[in-house]
Design an enzyme around this catalytic site. Sequence first.
Site, mmCIF file in Angstrom:
data_model
loop_
_atom_site.group_PDB
_atom_site.id
_atom_site.type_symbol
_atom_site.label_atom_id
_atom_site.label_comp_id
_atom_site.label_asym_id
_atom_site.label_seq_id
_atom_site.Cartn_x
_atom_site.Cartn_y
_atom_site.Cartn_z
ATOM 1 N N ILE A 163 -0.675 1.508 -6.394
ATOM 2 C CA ILE A 163 -1.347 0.836 -5.296
ATOM 3 C C ILE A 163 -0.289 0.388 -4.299
ATOM 4 O O ILE A 163 0.885 0.276 -4.640
ATOM 5 C CB ILE A 163 -2.218 -0.361 -5.769
ATOM 6 N N ASP A 164 -0.716 0.142 -3.071
ATOM 7 C CA ASP A 164 0.222 -0.190 -2.005
ATOM 8 C C ASP A 164 1.001 -1.469 -2.286
ATOM 9 O O ASP A 164 0.550 -2.343 -3.027
ATOM 10 C CB ASP A 164 -0.526 -0.376 -0.685
ATOM 11 N N LYS A 165 2.129 -1.585 -1.638
ATOM 12 C CA LYS A 165 2.973 -2.774 -1.760
ATOM 13 C C LYS A 165 2.178 -4.057 -1.516
ATOM 14 O O LYS A 165 2.259 -5.014 -2.289
ATOM 15 C CB LYS A 165 4.131 -2.679 -0.763
#
Length: 352
Positions: A163-165
């Site tokens: 998942i994104d930062k």
Amino acid sequence: MDDIDEDDIALEEVEDVEGAEGSLYEHFRIVADRNQSPLRIDKFLSDRLTNTSRSRIKSASEADCILVNGISVKTNYRIKPLDVITIMMSRPRHEFDVIPEDIPLNIAYEDSDLMVVNKPAGLVVHPGHGNYTGTLLNGLAYYLKDDPCYDATDPRLGLVHRIDKDTSGLLVIAKRPETKTLLSRQFFDKTTQRRYLAMVWGIPKEDEGRIEGNIGRDLRDRTKMAVFTDGEQGKEAVTHYRVIEKFGYVSLLEFRLETGRTHQIRVHSKHIGHPVFNDERYGGDQVLKGLPTAKYNQFIHNCFEACPRQALHAKTLGFVNPVSGEEMFFDSEIPPDMQALIERWQKYYNTQ
């Protein structure tokens, strides 16, 4: 994969693949779009390869390391629609060293074969361009340093999805190769259960819906993804949503992924006119709905400060344990910053 943290990758990076003669390894592979106009390959690649100059591309071409449809080409070759461009080298693609770091991990579950971690916003999951340390993988390398079977540099282990930062939430990590293979199969077969919560601008016309549209790299900005409705570009992507709560100018939605493309929820939300709140990359960090007053603008500014990232959380994760066969389901708490944001909007909406 999930809404993948590939912010600095401008093309598909593939695992090292040994060439037919055992001496060449595939480092990058790009397929030109159907509507690709004739363009010199050095210009084409310099637009897509980050941190790579034309002189480096020229050197690769002179070494016969740039192939189009399996045939080496020089820099004056002009790209044609659907050309398959590969960059080959006589050595495996460099992998980043994963340095063990004592990073606190919020572990929701662990056994001898896998772990489920609740990732906070702001934590990159994998070392990469600009983020060589301080990632989730560095933390896992430290936490599992005494496990003789776990090697953080082995691609057969570790993160099953990403998942994104600046997205928070649940991730599953495999400690054994066979575990990762079987878990990856569940993600590929779409048998996992994944639900996200997001605050978005505006209120969808329907309380439930399906968003469909191929997702691929934005042709004008390679750091972004975009929806292609012609069906000929990008990869198939399907997202389901359900409205949880409405606050006049924003709403709280639950998203269910049918596929897992880069930035899928963020891109699909923008596509239907409801960008994720405070999503800088896709325009959600602007005042998109509401009153043209200084008081309202200050309220939105305070909301941005309360949740200083895209308001997106991977709340639930379900899968079958590959070893025990047990059906497993995990539900995480809404993180404090998103909870504060929700409460601010609840209070604002109820006092209007």
